[in-house]
Design a protein around this motif. Structure first.
Motif, PDB file in Angstrom:
ATOM      1  N   GLN A   8       4.786  -2.733   4.170  1.00 26.30           N
ATOM      2  CA  GLN A   8       3.947  -3.607   3.352  1.00 26.30           C
ATOM      3  C   GLN A   8       4.791  -4.451   2.395  1.00 26.30           C
ATOM      4  N   SER A  45      -1.608   2.553  -2.758  1.00 26.30           N
ATOM      5  CA  SER A  45      -2.413   1.828  -1.770  1.00 26.30           C
ATOM      6  C   SER A  45      -3.224   0.730  -2.450  1.00 26.30           C
ATOM      7  N   ASN A  46      -3.831   1.056  -3.583  1.00 24.77           N
ATOM      8  CA  ASN A  46      -4.581   0.052  -4.336  1.00 24.77           C
ATOM      9  C   ASN A  46      -3.663  -1.033  -4.876  1.00 24.77           C
ATOM     10  N   LYS A  49      -2.829  -3.264  -2.053  1.00 24.75           N
ATOM     11  CA  LYS A  49      -4.026  -3.982  -1.598  1.00 24.75           C
ATOM     12  C   LYS A  49      -4.315  -5.200  -2.472  1.00 24.75           C
ATOM     13  N   TYR A  50      -4.111  -5.067  -3.786  1.00 27.12           N
ATOM     14  CA  TYR A  50      -4.493  -6.123  -4.711  1.00 27.12           C
ATOM     15  C   TYR A  50      -3.317  -6.927  -5.283  1.00 27.12           C
TER      16      TYR A  50
END
Length: 91
Positions: A8, A45-46, A49-50
């Motif tokens: 990522q 993960s959050n 994601k943002y």
């Protein structure tokens, strides 16, 4: 943890760092490693994601005797004040 998010980081060109206080590295702490890992994965993960650009940083420091403090900071969009109130409610 770093390995899980490397793809990522590369895909989004996000800087990812993990900083651990040297005093923490030299000590042994007893905890529920599975739960600590689970919480960190959820927070990261959050964060990924943002966060569209910028950075994500994890820090680990000794909060007090026998207690660690983990911090996840990112340059993402953040959480609105209205949503903060419900952050730690059971679902």
């Amino acid at each position: 943890i770093r390995y899980m998010f490397e793809f990522q980081c590369a895909a989004k060109q996000i800087e990812f760092s993990v900083e651990c206080d040297p005093d923490v590295e030299a000590q042994t702490f007893i905890s529920d490693a599975k739960r600590v890992k689970q919480v960190l994965i959820n927070l990261l993960s959050n964060a990924f994601k943002y966060t569209e650009r910028g950075s994500i940083r994890v820090t680990v420091a000794k909060a007090s005797e026998g207690v660690l403090a983990f911090s996840v900071r990112d340059t993402g969009i953040g959480i609105s004040r209205a949503d903060m109130a419900s952050l730690f409610k059971m679902f």
